[in-house]
Design a protein around this motif. Structure first.
Motif, PDB file in Angstrom:
ATOM      1  N   GLN A  20       0.850  -1.185   0.000  1.00 39.54           N
ATOM      2  CA  GLN A  20       0.000   0.000   0.000  1.00 39.54           C
ATOM      3  C   GLN A  20       0.887   1.236   0.000  1.00 39.54           C
ATOM      4  O   GLN A  20       1.411   1.647   1.026  1.00 39.54           O
ATOM      5  CB  GLN A  20      -0.950   0.031   1.198  1.00 39.54           C
ATOM      6  CG  GLN A  20      -2.015   1.113   1.101  1.00 39.54           C
ATOM      7  CD  GLN A  20      -3.044   1.012   2.215  1.00 39.54           C
ATOM      8  OE1 GLN A  20      -2.905   0.223   3.137  1.00 39.54           O
ATOM      9  NE2 GLN A  20      -4.088   1.805   2.127  1.00 39.54           N
ATOM     10  N   GLU A  42       5.995   9.963  10.060  1.00 46.15           N
ATOM     11  CA  GLU A  42       4.938   8.978  10.268  1.00 46.15           C
ATOM     12  C   GLU A  42       3.657   9.724  10.636  1.00 46.15           C
ATOM     13  O   GLU A  42       3.671  10.564  11.536  1.00 46.15           O
ATOM     14  CB  GLU A  42       5.335   7.992  11.370  1.00 46.15           C
ATOM     15  CG  GLU A  42       6.540   7.144  11.009  1.00 46.15           C
ATOM     16  CD  GLU A  42       6.878   6.125  12.085  1.00 46.15           C
ATOM     17  OE1 GLU A  42       6.153   6.079  13.109  1.00 46.15           O
ATOM     18  OE2 GLU A  42       7.852   5.376  11.894  1.00 46.15           O
ATOM     19  N   GLY A 152       0.628   5.967   7.758  1.00 45.76           N
ATOM     20  CA  GLY A 152       1.787   5.492   7.016  1.00 45.76           C
ATOM     21  C   GLY A 152       2.969   6.423   7.179  1.00 45.76           C
ATOM     22  O   GLY A 152       2.992   7.296   8.061  1.00 45.76           O
ATOM     23  N   ARG A 183       2.536   2.437   3.643  1.00 54.00           N
ATOM     24  CA  ARG A 183       2.383   1.649   4.868  1.00 54.00           C
ATOM     25  C   ARG A 183       3.607   0.769   5.029  1.00 54.00           C
ATOM     26  O   ARG A 183       3.820  -0.173   4.257  1.00 54.00           O
ATOM     27  CB  ARG A 183       1.126   0.786   4.806  1.00 54.00           C
ATOM     28  CG  ARG A 183      -0.152   1.506   5.198  1.00 54.00           C
ATOM     29  CD  ARG A 183      -1.289   0.533   5.395  1.00 54.00           C
ATOM     30  NE  ARG A 183      -0.983  -0.463   6.417  1.00 54.00           N
ATOM     31  CZ  ARG A 183      -1.796  -1.470   6.749  1.00 54.00           C
ATOM     32  NH1 ARG A 183      -2.963  -1.602   6.134  1.00 54.00           N
ATOM     33  NH2 ARG A 183      -1.447  -2.336   7.670  1.00 54.00           N
ATOM     34  N   ASP A 185       4.189  -1.175   7.488  1.00 48.13           N
ATOM     35  CA  ASP A 185       3.887  -2.414   8.204  1.00 48.13           C
ATOM     36  C   ASP A 185       3.212  -3.426   7.290  1.00 48.13           C
ATOM     37  O   ASP A 185       2.705  -4.444   7.748  1.00 48.13           O
ATOM     38  CB  ASP A 185       2.995  -2.133   9.414  1.00 48.13           C
ATOM     39  CG  ASP A 185       1.654  -1.513   9.010  1.00 48.13           C
ATOM     40  OD1 ASP A 185       1.516  -1.071   7.850  1.00 48.13           O
ATOM     41  OD2 ASP A 185       0.742  -1.474   9.862  1.00 48.13           O
ATOM     42  N   ASN A 186       3.207  -3.148   5.993  1.00 48.08           N
ATOM     43  CA  ASN A 186       2.547  -4.048   5.048  1.00 48.08           C
ATOM     44  C   ASN A 186       3.452  -4.222   3.822  1.00 48.08           C
ATOM     45  O   ASN A 186       3.126  -3.805   2.725  1.00 48.08           O
ATOM     46  CB  ASN A 186       1.182  -3.471   4.650  1.00 48.08           C
ATOM     47  CG  ASN A 186       0.326  -4.473   3.911  1.00 48.08           C
ATOM     48  OD1 ASN A 186       0.576  -5.683   3.961  1.00 48.08           O
ATOM     49  ND2 ASN A 186      -0.677  -3.991   3.208  1.00 48.08           N
TER      50      ASN A 186
END
Length: 274
Positions: A20, A42, A152, A183, A185-186
């Motif tokens: 993403q 962030e 993000g 993002r 974390d993805n």
């Protein structure tokens, strides 16, 4: 002799990708008044990223609110006129019933009441139109404040205070965006393997990856997707893997190598092919 299992090893190279990552554009044109983030910031969903200046848009909003106020006052005046017309009609009906008013006089009072009612209805419709116009103008002004569509990290920043930007319809290239939000974390690893290796590859398969950023530190990954098409120019197809325990924090663009071990055929030890 017992059969000896053979292992088929498949290797490929690729990169870490963000699943993403979105370029953020302005919906309308304007001049950048301020930028509230820096490269690597962030943010949370809804956080302000930048603010644009567009005086005509704010003037249009003020005018829209003024027209709405005028429409509301007009409706109030016409409702007063309607109330007076209804009262006059009631008196006319009373006088006509006593024979003190002609039929034409009664009809004139009724016509005046209907006209006043129509005028009030038109004023009500004008208010709805004015409210819609004000909402559109307010939406344009609100859009001058650019907000994060999701939580993000700012991975690319093009916006500079004082710069004039085009609206989204005129800015379709990513480099014309205000910034890119990703993002972190993805993330996944996408690697190309030879077309001849396609047999036996399916989602859920366990494999091993190694990053150029952490040589000699392989870690497990799980295959999540195989591309539905082969690249005819390269004779490869893409696989996507979910990293399970990377030795270092992943960043989009990191180079990676994939190694997949699959059972192949078996043969008897010491046997010779005919």
């Amino acid at each position: 002799m017992p059969p000896v299992p053979l292992v088929r090893e498949i290797t490929g190279s690729g990169h870490v990708i963000a699943l993403q990552s979105v370029p953020v554009f302005a919906r309308y044109e304007g001049r950048i008044e301020r930028v509230t983030v820096t490269l690597g910031s962030e943010v949370r969903a809804g956080d302000v990223l930048a603010v644009l200046s567009d005086p005509p848009a704010r003037l249009a909003l003020d005018q829209a609110y003024a027209r709405l106020r005028t429409a509301e006052l007009t409706l109030t005046a016409r409702q007063i006129t309607l109330a007076q017309a209804k009262a006059d009609l009631h008196r006319a009906e009373t006088l006509a019933a006593r024979g003190s008013l002609s039929q034409s006089g009664l009809e004139n009072a009724a016509t005046t009441t209907r006209t006043a009612a129509n005028s009030a209805d038109l004023a009500s419709a004008a208010i709805e139109e004015a409210r819609i116009a004000a909402a559109i103008a307010a939406e344009r002004v609100e859009a001058l404040t650019i907000r994060a569509p999701f939580a993000g990290t700012v991975t690319q920043l093009n916006a500079r205070p004082g710069a004039m930007i085009l609206d989204r319809s005129d800015s379709i290239r990513e480099e014309e965006s205000l910034l890119t939000l990703t993002r972190m974390d993805n993330l996944a690893i996408e690697a190309d393997v030879a077309e001849r290796s396609i047999a036996g590859l399916m989602p859920g398969l366990e494999a091993e990856a190694e990053l150029d950023a952490a040589p000699g530190a392989p870690f497990p990954v799980r295959m999540t997707l195989a591309a539905p098409e082969v690249n005819p120019a390269k004779g490869t197809f893409s696989l996507r893997f979910a990293p399970l325990a990377p030795p270092v924090p992943l960043r989009p663009g990191m180079a990676a190598r994939i190694r997949i071990s699959l059972p192949s055929t078996t043969q008897t030890a010491g046997a010779t092919s005919q």
